[in-house]
Design a protein around this motif. Structure first.
Motif, mmCIF file in Angstrom:
data_model
loop_
_atom_site.group_PDB
_atom_site.id
_atom_site.type_symbol
_atom_site.label_atom_id
_atom_site.label_comp_id
_atom_site.label_asym_id
_atom_site.label_seq_id
_atom_site.Cartn_x
_atom_site.Cartn_y
_atom_site.Cartn_z
ATOM 1 N N GLY A 79 -17.777 36.348 24.372
ATOM 2 C CA GLY A 79 -16.816 35.456 23.741
ATOM 3 C C GLY A 79 -16.550 34.231 24.590
ATOM 4 O O GLY A 79 -16.267 34.334 25.784
ATOM 5 N N HIS A 80 -16.688 33.060 23.974
ATOM 6 C CA HIS A 80 -16.350 31.800 24.642
ATOM 7 C C HIS A 80 -15.450 30.990 23.703
ATOM 8 O O HIS A 80 -15.463 31.199 22.483
ATOM 9 C CB HIS A 80 -17.593 30.956 24.940
ATOM 10 C CG HIS A 80 -18.541 31.551 25.924
ATOM 11 N ND1 HIS A 80 -18.184 31.909 27.201
ATOM 12 C CD2 HIS A 80 -19.867 31.832 25.816
ATOM 13 C CE1 HIS A 80 -19.248 32.373 27.842
ATOM 14 N NE2 HIS A 80 -20.284 32.348 27.023
ATOM 15 N N PRO A 125 -11.735 32.636 28.814
ATOM 16 C CA PRO A 125 -12.140 33.825 29.572
ATOM 17 C C PRO A 125 -12.886 33.505 30.874
ATOM 18 O O PRO A 125 -12.979 34.356 31.755
ATOM 19 C CB PRO A 125 -13.075 34.576 28.608
ATOM 20 C CG PRO A 125 -12.778 34.015 27.261
ATOM 21 C CD PRO A 125 -12.385 32.588 27.512
ATOM 22 N N HIS A 126 -13.435 32.300 30.987
ATOM 23 C CA HIS A 126 -14.254 31.964 32.159
ATOM 24 C C HIS A 126 -13.858 30.590 32.716
ATOM 25 O O HIS A 126 -14.686 29.672 32.782
ATOM 26 C CB HIS A 126 -15.742 31.959 31.777
ATOM 27 C CG HIS A 126 -16.150 33.138 30.940
ATOM 28 N ND1 HIS A 126 -16.393 33.047 29.589
ATOM 29 C CD2 HIS A 126 -16.293 34.438 31.286
ATOM 30 C CE1 HIS A 126 -16.695 34.268 29.125
ATOM 31 N NE2 HIS A 126 -16.644 35.122 30.131
ATOM 32 N N MET A 130 -16.683 27.677 33.529
ATOM 33 C CA MET A 130 -16.856 26.835 32.347
ATOM 34 C C MET A 130 -15.669 25.885 32.243
ATOM 35 O O MET A 130 -14.599 26.260 31.754
ATOM 36 C CB MET A 130 -16.960 27.719 31.093
ATOM 37 C CG MET A 130 -18.081 28.752 31.200
ATOM 38 S SD MET A 130 -18.174 29.873 29.800
ATOM 39 C CE MET A 130 -18.652 28.757 28.479
HETATM 40 CU CU LIG Z 1 -16.669 31.510 28.328
#
Ligand SMILES: [Cu+2]
Length: 137
Positions: A79-80, A125-126, A130
């Motif tokens: 998931g992004h 999430p990142h 990112m």
């Molecule tokens: Cu991501």
């Protein structure tokens, strides 16, 4: 006799395996977007998430314009999203796109800040891998 008839089939299969996978990473054809229901200045942005990275670290848009981000997540099962924050502390959210699980594509639409400056975009999430500058001019 059977072996002789199978050879052309095997050759065809081999040609297809080498020619059909398209493993050279050639980009997909651009998607035409002609329907813009919003009046005023519209900025269209293409953004790709692949291997836990965005394909760009800088997005520049005019102040107050309508921003349309065509977002493609190429990471299977991951998931992004795209989210816009006031600054790198990511305390004040200005826009938060829904998470999508790859491979898939979505469109995010929001209004750019009225105040010129450098804002911060990331994937929630990142946020460390990112991220990038969202520059309003
Ligand atoms: Cu991501």
């Amino acid at each position: 006799m059977h072996a002789g008839r199978c050879i052309p089939f095997i050759i065809l299969l081999a040609v297809c395996l080498s020619g059909c996978t398209g493993g050279d990473g050639s980009p997909p054809p651009p998607v035409e977007t002609t329907q813009v229901p919003i009046t005023g200045e519209v900025t269209e942005i293409d953004l790709v998430a692949e291997q836990f990275a965005f394909d760009r670290t800088e997005i520049t848009v005019p102040a107050g314009s309508t921003v349309v981000i065509r977002f493609e997540n190429r990471d299977p099962g991951v998931g992004h999203n795209f989210a816009l924050y006031l600054d790198e502390t990511a305390q004040t959210v200005l826009f938060k796109g829904d998470l999508i699980t790859g491979p898939s594509t979505t469109t995010y639409t929001f209004t750019a800040p009225e105040t010129a400056g450098t804002y911060h975009f990331l994937c929630d999430p990142h946020p460390r891998q990112m991220k990038g500058d969202f520059i309003v001019v």
